[in-house]
Enzyme design. Structure first.
Site, PDB file in Angstrom:
ATOM      1  N   SER A 153       0.835  -1.335   0.140  1.00  0.00           N
ATOM      2  CA  SER A 153       0.103  -0.031  -0.010  1.00  0.00           C
ATOM      3  C   SER A 153       0.874   1.020   0.076  1.00  0.00           C
ATOM      4  CB  SER A 153      -0.971   0.035   1.325  1.00  0.00           C
ATOM      5  OG  SER A 153      -1.637   1.131   1.505  1.00  0.00           O
ATOM      6  N   TYR A 167      -1.819  -0.672  10.238  1.00  0.00           N
ATOM      7  CA  TYR A 167      -1.936  -1.073   9.048  1.00  0.00           C
ATOM      8  C   TYR A 167      -0.846  -0.335   8.254  1.00  0.00           C
ATOM      9  CZ  TYR A 167      -3.553  -0.990   3.990  1.00  0.00           C
ATOM     10  OH  TYR A 167      -3.793  -1.249   2.550  1.00  0.00           O
TER      11      TYR A 167
END
Length: 263
Positions: A153, A167
């Site tokens: 990501s 995350y």
């Protein structure tokens, strides 16, 4: 130089974790459309079956469900054992896409978030890659190595605006793990690369896109969010002969939004 063969993944055997929904389904669709044989795994068995039914309408007998709870080390090894029985000659591509996020304010951010996300988003990527290395080695050949593609990501490249501490840390760790694996597995005929995804329409991003979609598009140099062809095409590139000499790379597929300054 045969351009068609350079970009071909025809008849390659691919395992895609989290391949039944969101970005994973976009990737699964790309490989099925490109005539690969695709196995889909996630803990949601019904979603895996539904995705395979959908994909087999594109090309019959091309997608197969292998559900497993990838949070569990035992389940990961069970998945690897099942795949070894189904594909004794090996697999060509492993795409580690399964993941989760957890957003909560700093002052109340729980330890449980770290346990869940570091396990699923990072530790189990290592566990599954380690378990499937013998199968990737079997299918590897000179000029066309086995491929590990890790779906990271842009939040592992930048500090996100949202309070998703575990995350972003897990994805940054995944990016570096992928580089470490590139050095370890390269001599064994396997490449390891990362795709750092920006915003794509998915269940994970639904609330954010519903509430901030126009703002997100507005700050992107390309003025949009990702489309299935973007992430699917990037994976096909890394899995095809043309990507066979790419190893240890982190490819941002985000329209350039991670480059934008916040001040």
């Amino acid at each position: 130089m045969d351009i068609n063969n350079l970009f071909s993944v025809k008849d390659k055997v691919v395992l895609i974790t989290g391949g039944a929904k969101g970005i994973g389904l976009m990737i699964s669709t790309a490989f099925v459309s490109a005539q690969a044989k695709v196995y889909i795994s996630s803990r949601d068995a019904s979603a895996c079956s539904a995705a395979c039914e959908q994909l087999n309408k594109i090309r019959p007998n091309s997608a197969f469900s292998l559900p497993a709870d990838l949070q569990s080390e035992a389940e990961v090894h069970r998945l690897a054992s099942s795949l070894a029985k189904l594909e004794p000659a090996g697999i060509h591509v492993l795409i580690n896409n399964s993941g989760a996020t957890w957003g909560e304010s700093y002052d109340s951010y729980p330890d449980a978030a770290w346990t869940k996300l570091l396990t699923l988003n990072l530790a189990r990527v290592f566990t599954l890659t380690q378990a499937l290395t013998p199968l990737l080695e079997k299918a590897s050949k000179k000029g066309d190595p086995g491929r590990v593609i890790n779906i990271g990501s842009i939040d592992g490249l930048r500090v996100p605006a949202l309070p998703t501490f575990a995350y972003s840390a897990s994805k940054a760790g995944l990016h570096h793990l992928s580089r470490h694996l590139a050095v370890e597995l390269g001599p064994r005929g396997i490449t390891s690369n990362t795709i750092a995804c920006g915003p794509f329409p998915s269940k994970m991003m639904k609330h954010t896109l519903d509430t901030m979609g126009e703002v997100i598009k507005g700050v992107n140099p390309l003025g949009r969010v990702g489309e299935p062809e973007d992430v699917g095409g990037a994976c096909l590139f890394l899995a095809s002969r043309v990507g066979g000499y790419v190893n240890g790379a982190t490819v941002a597929v985000d329209g350039g939004v991670h480059l934008m300054a916040k001040i």
